[in-house]
Write a protein that holds these residues in place. Structure first.
Motif, PDB file in Angstrom:
ATOM      1  N   LEU A  26      51.041  70.101 -51.752  1.00  0.00           N
ATOM      2  CA  LEU A  26      50.845  69.202 -50.834  1.00  0.00           C
ATOM      3  C   LEU A  26      51.080  67.893 -51.234  1.00  0.00           C
ATOM      4  O   LEU A  26      50.639  67.739 -52.329  1.00  0.00           O
ATOM      5  N   PRO A  27      51.471  66.783 -50.597  1.00  0.00           N
ATOM      6  CA  PRO A  27      51.544  65.348 -50.930  1.00  0.00           C
ATOM      7  C   PRO A  27      50.224  64.695 -51.426  1.00  0.00           C
ATOM      8  O   PRO A  27      49.382  64.847 -50.498  1.00  0.00           O
ATOM      9  N   ILE A  28      50.123  64.410 -52.380  1.00  0.00           N
ATOM     10  CA  ILE A  28      48.806  63.657 -52.514  1.00  0.00           C
ATOM     11  C   ILE A  28      49.089  62.125 -52.010  1.00  0.00           C
ATOM     12  O   ILE A  28      50.195  61.443 -52.032  1.00  0.00           O
ATOM     13  N   PRO A  29      48.124  61.474 -51.274  1.00  0.00           N
ATOM     14  CA  PRO A  29      48.202  59.979 -50.749  1.00  0.00           C
ATOM     15  C   PRO A  29      48.693  59.361 -52.197  1.00  0.00           C
ATOM     16  O   PRO A  29      47.775  59.021 -52.867  1.00  0.00           O
TER      17      PRO A  29
ATOM     18  N   ARG B 163      47.613  56.428 -53.603  1.00  0.00           N
ATOM     19  CA  ARG B 163      46.491  55.481 -53.570  1.00  0.00           C
ATOM     20  C   ARG B 163      45.772  55.107 -54.720  1.00  0.00           C
ATOM     21  O   ARG B 163      45.827  55.977 -55.580  1.00  0.00           O
TER      22      ARG B 163
ATOM     23  N   ASP C 220      42.871  54.951 -55.606  1.00  0.00           N
ATOM     24  CA  ASP C 220      41.450  55.800 -55.971  1.00  0.00           C
ATOM     25  C   ASP C 220      42.249  57.018 -56.240  1.00  0.00           C
ATOM     26  O   ASP C 220      41.480  57.612 -57.166  1.00  0.00           O
ATOM     27  N   ALA C 221      43.444  57.431 -55.602  1.00  0.00           N
ATOM     28  CA  ALA C 221      43.667  58.907 -55.915  1.00  0.00           C
ATOM     29  C   ALA C 221      44.334  58.810 -57.504  1.00  0.00           C
ATOM     30  O   ALA C 221      44.170  59.871 -58.317  1.00  0.00           O
TER      31      ALA C 221
ATOM     32  N   THR D  61      57.059  63.985 -46.405  1.00  0.00           N
ATOM     33  CA  THR D  61      56.190  62.895 -45.755  1.00  0.00           C
ATOM     34  C   THR D  61      55.285  62.212 -46.791  1.00  0.00           C
ATOM     35  O   THR D  61      54.713  63.142 -47.452  1.00  0.00           O
ATOM     36  N   PRO D  62      55.148  60.997 -46.874  1.00  0.00           N
ATOM     37  CA  PRO D  62      54.059  60.320 -47.413  1.00  0.00           C
ATOM     38  C   PRO D  62      52.707  60.686 -46.601  1.00  0.00           C
ATOM     39  O   PRO D  62      52.915  60.734 -45.342  1.00  0.00           O
ATOM     40  N   VAL D  63      51.571  60.499 -47.024  1.00  0.00           N
ATOM     41  CA  VAL D  63      50.417  60.402 -46.425  1.00  0.00           C
ATOM     42  C   VAL D  63      49.420  59.133 -46.756  1.00  0.00           C
ATOM     43  O   VAL D  63      49.300  59.101 -48.128  1.00  0.00           O
ATOM     44  N   ALA D  64      49.315  58.582 -45.941  1.00  0.00           N
ATOM     45  CA  ALA D  64      48.336  57.203 -45.952  1.00  0.00           C
ATOM     46  C   ALA D  64      48.611  56.534 -47.477  1.00  0.00           C
ATOM     47  O   ALA D  64      47.948  56.174 -47.921  1.00  0.00           O
TER      48      ALA D  64
END
Lengths: 281, 251
Positions: free
Chosen positions: A112-115, A117, A119-120, A148-151
């Motif tokens: 699954l794609p990591i946001p 970001r 903090d990630a 898809t990207p996420v956030a």
């Protein structure tokens, strides 16, 4: 990884063709790669096959379930099992996906794609450092395909670069994934590659994919590598020092001659781009 | 303080939950029309793994029941093993815990699933060191060395003998000996009676065949030691030929 005779191209060791590979005079990879998850704790017939393979080929490991991008704690028991496997089979490259496959204490067995970001980035840097400390070797982290990207707060290349540079890990550059993502997210693949920390690339993956619509390619590892990905591979290797390269083929396995054909094509490319003799470190 | 912000964790959690349940979440900055690929990819891996592990049950159950069962398992259960090939054991445990066989009125379902899992487990389980043994000895008086890679299992339904469609009304005590051949890694199956299951279990516990038969003669109210011995030796010699009984344990 010490490879002989300036051969750089390996192949994923799959049960579907393990027997054929071990007896083959057709398919001649420089090394094999396997997912430790598929072999740890396995005995009987498959253990014998694995041991035979280890006698014949150098082995690299490409993990599936460490879930480096997960919000959950790292599974240290599992990590120590990987460490033992790495030691038992003298594995010199251990890579994992820059994604997550476990969340809320449930394994999903896919990536699954990591946001993207900040903090990630910090979270993952800390986890990679922890993994490297336990394993006492560098981890190579793979750029994954995503649909898809996420956030997201930043672009993918920045996300990868900050993690690699901040953690001191190596980069497994999956050329097919770059191609897939450049198609799905409409960016220039070569420009993307140039933005990555190329001095940290320790390993390359090549694979086939399936275009399922005008706008989406799925990274299947079930088809032959297409010409555009070979072209991108040639471009990529021209920017890099020699590193091992893996042909991934997980499904829809063709005759071994066809796989060897792809390996030979990659060998031909790197024989031009990596002209000098190198011992791969 | 955690490095990962709660908002990021929640986004990850929502995506993962969607992959398990198919219930579309509110996620930020996504390509909505592509989200379903994740659900499909995750679910396909799960369903393929379970169907490969339980081919008999998969073929036996009507499609709509099977699909619902797998869907609910994936939605409700949190898979614990990082090794996907071990996940079908969690599916079996889930079915037992949720009393699926009671709900479907298929009282042999747990046995059937367990039988299928055991075949997979026997094929893949870690190697067990073989004991040190001699090939010559006395079958009755010496301790027998047996293939350590075996399982002796009791079923309530003869799932190892009959097709799933023939199991209804066949409740009883059934025993299956499964063992892995050393060289080939092939799994051998042997239906055994309760008496022979007892004999094997006691040999495994470290008794000589003579001692086991002495106990069995009274326990099973046979009261004819010589006849029991004659039959048991045929059974034991057969197992020796099959290389399940390896020989005689070195002291």
């Amino acid at each position: 990884m010490q490879l002989k005779d300036n051969k750089y191209i390996g192949i994923g060791f799959r049960k579907d063709f393990s027997e054929e590979l071990l007896d083959s005079t057709v398919l001649k990879p420089a090394f094999i790669e396997l997912a430790p998850e598929n072999w740890i704790g396995m005995g009987g017939y498959w253990k014998k096959q694995l041991d035979k393979a280890a006698e014949k080929f150098p082995i690299s490991c490409h993990g599936l379930s460490l879930s480096i991008g997960s919000p959950d704690d790292l599974d240290l028991d599992f990590l120590y099992k990987i460490k033992k496997f790495i030691k038992d089979y003298k594995v010199q490259i251990y890579s994992e996906h820059l994604s997550y496959a476990k969340c809320d204490n449930a394994h999903l067995y896919d990536l699954l794609p990591i946001p993207f970001r900040k903090d990630a980035v910090k979270h993952i840097i800390a986890r990679i450092k922890q993994v490297q400390e336990v394993l006492e070797m560098p981890l190579a982290i793979e750029n994954v395909s995503y649909y898809t990207p996420v956030a997201a707060e930043m672009d993918e290349a920045t996300f990868i670069s900050e993690i690699v540079n901040g953690s001191g890990c190596n980069l497994l550059l999956d050329v097919n994934n770059v191609y897939v993502n450049s198609f799905n997210h409409k960016y220039n693949a070569k420009e993307f590659i140039k933005k990555l920390p190329l001095n940290k690339v320790a390993y390359i993956h090549m694979a086939g994919h399936e275009q399922i619509s005008d706008t989406v390619i799925i990274d299947t590892h079930g088809e032959a590598v297409i010409d555009q990905v070979f072209d991108l591979f040639e471009y990529t290797t021209s920017l890099l020092k020699p590193v091992p390269v893996l042909l991934e083929r997980d499904f829809n396995i063709p005759e071994l001659e066809e796989l060897q054909g792809e390996i030979t094509r990659m060998e031909t490319i790197v024989s031009k781009t990596w002209k000098k003799e190198h011992a791969i470190a | 303080m955690p490095l990962l912000k709660e908002e990021t964790r929640q986004q990850q959690s929502k995506l993962a939950e969607y992959c398990k349940t198919g219930i579309v979440p509110e996620l930020n900055g996504i390509i909505e029309e592509n989200l379903h690929h994740y659900r499909r990819l995750v679910f396909n891996i799960g369903i393929d793994t379970i169907e490969t592990a339980y081919p008999i049950t998969y073929r036996f159950l009507p499609d709509e029941i099977w699909d619902k069962l797998v869907y609910e398992f994936y939605a409700e259960h949190k898979c614990q093993t990082p090794q996907v090939w071990r996940m079908p054991l969690e599916f079996y445990d889930y079915c037992v815990e949720k009393d699926i066989q009671g709900k479907l009125n298929l009282p042999f379902l747990n046995d059937l699933l367990y039988f299928e899992w055991l075949e997979l487990e026997m094929h893949t389980m870690e190697d067990i060191p073989y004991p040190s043994y001699d090939t010559k000895g006395d079958l009755l008086k010496n301790l027998l060395a047996i293939n350590p890679e075996h399982k002796l299992v009791k079923f309530t339904y003869p799932v190892h003998v009959l097709a799933a469609t023939e199991l209804e009304g066949k409740e009883g005590n059934y025993f299956l000996l499964m063992y892995r051949e050393k060289e080939s890694g092939r799994i051998q199956f042997m239906d055994v009676s309760i008496l022979y299951a007892y004999i094997l279990e006691q040999i495994q516990n470290g008794l000589t065949l003579h001692a086991v038969l002495t106990d069995a003669d009274s326990l099973f109210q046979i009261n004819n030691f010589e006849m029991l011995k004659e039959h048991a030796l045929v059974f034991i010699n057969d197992l020796k030929q099959r290389q399940f009984i390896l020989g005689f344990l070195n002291k």
